[in-house]
Design a protein around this motif. Structure first.
Motif, PDB file in Angstrom:
ATOM      1  N   LEU A  76      25.636   2.452  -2.303  1.00  0.00           N
ATOM      2  CA  LEU A  76      26.244   1.788  -1.154  1.00  0.00           C
ATOM      3  C   LEU A  76      27.752   1.714  -1.316  1.00  0.00           C
ATOM      4  O   LEU A  76      28.300   1.998  -2.378  1.00  0.00           O
ATOM      5  N   SER A  77      28.419   1.268  -0.261  1.00  0.00           N
ATOM      6  CA  SER A  77      29.857   1.496  -0.109  1.00  0.00           C
ATOM      7  C   SER A  77      30.717   0.994  -1.264  1.00  0.00           C
ATOM      8  O   SER A  77      31.537   1.751  -1.820  1.00  0.00           O
ATOM      9  N   SER A 128      25.438   5.636   8.664  1.00  0.00           N
ATOM     10  CA  SER A 128      25.956   4.274   8.567  1.00  0.00           C
ATOM     11  C   SER A 128      27.194   4.115   9.431  1.00  0.00           C
ATOM     12  O   SER A 128      27.860   5.106   9.752  1.00  0.00           O
ATOM     13  N   ILE A 129      27.510   2.884   9.757  1.00  0.00           N
ATOM     14  CA  ILE A 129      28.798   2.645  10.436  1.00  0.00           C
ATOM     15  C   ILE A 129      29.945   2.982   9.488  1.00  0.00           C
ATOM     16  O   ILE A 129      31.092   3.042   9.907  1.00  0.00           O
ATOM     17  N   TYR A 136      31.566   6.640   0.255  1.00  0.00           N
ATOM     18  CA  TYR A 136      30.304   6.380   0.957  1.00  0.00           C
ATOM     19  C   TYR A 136      30.342   6.990   2.356  1.00  0.00           C
ATOM     20  O   TYR A 136      29.447   7.723   2.760  1.00  0.00           O
ATOM     21  N   PHE A 189      23.040   3.090  10.517  1.00  0.00           N
ATOM     22  CA  PHE A 189      22.689   1.681  10.325  1.00  0.00           C
ATOM     23  C   PHE A 189      23.956   0.829  10.219  1.00  0.00           C
ATOM     24  O   PHE A 189      24.919   1.223   9.561  1.00  0.00           O
ATOM     25  N   PRO A 190      23.947  -0.329  10.851  1.00  0.00           N
ATOM     26  CA  PRO A 190      24.967  -1.334  10.561  1.00  0.00           C
ATOM     27  C   PRO A 190      24.593  -2.054   9.258  1.00  0.00           C
ATOM     28  O   PRO A 190      23.745  -1.577   8.504  1.00  0.00           O
ATOM     29  N   GLY A 191      25.223  -3.166   8.980  1.00  0.00           N
ATOM     30  CA  GLY A 191      24.829  -3.951   7.817  1.00  0.00           C
ATOM     31  C   GLY A 191      23.398  -4.451   8.014  1.00  0.00           C
ATOM     32  O   GLY A 191      23.070  -4.949   9.093  1.00  0.00           O
ATOM     33  N   GLY A 218      26.778  -3.348  -1.431  1.00  0.00           N
ATOM     34  CA  GLY A 218      27.303  -3.041  -0.105  1.00  0.00           C
ATOM     35  C   GLY A 218      28.426  -3.979   0.290  1.00  0.00           C
ATOM     36  O   GLY A 218      28.622  -5.036  -0.312  1.00  0.00           O
ATOM     37  N   THR A 219      29.129  -3.600   1.338  1.00  0.00           N
ATOM     38  CA  THR A 219      30.217  -4.431   1.872  1.00  0.00           C
ATOM     39  C   THR A 219      29.675  -5.508   2.795  1.00  0.00           C
ATOM     40  O   THR A 219      30.235  -6.586   2.934  1.00  0.00           O
ATOM     41  N   ASP A 277      26.792  -6.953   2.402  1.00  0.00           N
ATOM     42  CA  ASP A 277      25.753  -7.747   1.725  1.00  0.00           C
ATOM     43  C   ASP A 277      26.073  -9.229   1.692  1.00  0.00           C
ATOM     44  O   ASP A 277      25.189 -10.044   1.438  1.00  0.00           O
ATOM     45  N   TRP A 296      35.941  -0.426   9.217  1.00  0.00           N
ATOM     46  CA  TRP A 296      34.721  -0.191  10.007  1.00  0.00           C
ATOM     47  C   TRP A 296      34.829  -0.831  11.376  1.00  0.00           C
ATOM     48  O   TRP A 296      35.636  -1.748  11.583  1.00  0.00           O
TER      49      TRP A 296
HETATM   50  C1  VAH Z   1      27.044  -1.174   2.804  1.00  0.00           C
HETATM   51  N1  VAH Z   1      24.968  -2.189   3.554  1.00  0.00           N
HETATM   52  O1  VAH Z   1      27.572  -2.265   3.000  1.00  0.00           O
HETATM   53  C2  VAH Z   1      25.694  -0.913   3.461  1.00  0.00           C
HETATM   54  C3  VAH Z   1      25.847  -0.357   4.855  1.00  0.00           C
HETATM   55  C4  VAH Z   1      27.034  -0.468   7.039  1.00  0.00           C
HETATM   56  C5  VAH Z   1      26.945  -1.000   5.649  1.00  0.00           C
HETATM   57  O2  VAH Z   1      25.973   1.006   4.891  1.00  0.00           O
HETATM   58  O3  VAH Z   1      27.536  -0.307   2.111  1.00  0.00           O
END
Ligand code: VAH
Length: 317
Positions: free
Chosen positions: A79-80, A117-118, A142, A169-171, A182-183, A185, A279
């Protein structure tokens, strides 16, 4: 009968997606995992499991042959925030792994779902109601792996006819397997801390809006997209999908309305702040709604009710 391989079946999405697929289909729903992240409990006892290291193409091919797999959900990724600390590994898993999955699928005729992902969007992308088709110049490894994955998956569909599909996917917010690195999370951690300690130190600044989604909606989006008649699809990799957008203050107040003693302060993580600010604030998901009937079921209020109810039961609070 549908036979499915989930690569990354013990992660935040995979642990719930595998069970949902087993509830829906009566074929071989194979939990792919890597040593050190073995399936446990219901995930282990409710169906077949195999070591499926996405960097080992032959192993993936052997599993596809053994179980006559027709669909692969490829959920392997760093993840990011973690990917920024290990960019080469993130590329190896995200893109080296995807190349393996696409080649096996080309040879064996599997359909492939690889989440985007976004994170594919960057500072040059319109931030509000981000369009389906727009500039994607991410500022993170990412994001680079995700936008590259979208391009490669579309190429394999156009050049070789591989049935590749994907959503951005968003968060994602869940209460089963904790997310890792993740960012977004913080939006999971805040619920756990509200129930466990009553206080949360938020790493993301006030006023930083990001799109978010409750896991049940995310699972339904992935499965619905993979089940829809391909003739309906004008896009494939990858669809904007959206459910809600909030900043830390909004989610804090949604919890505090239900738990008046809950408190929060800020302890900003500069890396996550940089990523989050690159983002979008909100996405336009019209194409997903029009092409395959996407529609979220949860908003912040109903997600908060569900999360707090489940976590209070789990921690006997
Ligand atoms: C992240 N949860 O934070 C993942 C996701 C859009 C965020 O891709 O990296």
């Amino acid at each position: 009968m549908k036979n499915v391989l989930i690569i990354g079946s013990t992660g935040q999405i995979g642990s719930e997606l595998t069970m949902e697929l087993r509830n829906r289909y009566n074929g071989n729903i194979v939990a792919g995992y890597i040593p050190g992240a073995e399936p446990k409990g219901d995930l282990l006892e409710s169906g077949p499991a195999e070591i499926a290291d996405i960097t080992d193409a032959q192993k993936i091919a052997d599993i596809v042959s053994k179980y006559n797999i027709d669909t692969i959900y490829n959920l392997a990724a760093l993840l990011s925030a973690v990917a920024e600390s290990k960019p080469q590994l993130a590329w190896k898993i995200g893109m080296g792994g995807l190349c393996n999955v696409l080649e096996v699928s080309r040879e064996k005729g599997c359909a492939v779902f690889t989440p985007s992902s976004i994170g594919v969007f960057g500072n040059d992308t319109p931030k509000d109601q981000t369009p389906q088709d727009t500039i994607c110049r991410p500022a993170t490894m990412y994001g680079v792996t995700k936008v590259s994955g979208e391009l490669l998956s579309d190429y394999y569909h156009a050049r070789f006819g591989v049935d590749t599909r994907s959503v951005r996917f968003p968060g994602l917010i869940s209460n089963v397997a904790p997310p890792g690195g993740g960012t977004t999370d913080y939006a999971v951690d805040i619920y756990y801390e509200a129930v466990k300690s009553g206080h949360f130190s938020c790493p993301i600044p006030k006023g930083t809006f990001m799109d978010m989604m409750y896991m049940p909606d995310a699972l339904r989006a992935a499965i619905d997209l993979m089940e829809v008649d391909p003739a309906c699809l004008k896009h494939r990799n990858s669809f904007n999908i959206a459910a809600m957008s909030f900043d830390p203050e909004i989610i804090f107040n949604a919890i505090k309305k239900r738990m008046p003693e809950f408190t929060m302060d800020y302890n900003i993580d500069p890396l996550r702040q940089r990523i989050a600010e690159s983002w979008p604030n909100s996405l336009d998901d019209t194409c997903a709604r029009e092409e395959w009937g996407w529609k979220p079921s949860y908003d912040l209020e109903t997600m908060t009710d569900d999360m707090l109810t489940i976590l209070k039961q789990r921690f006997n609070k």
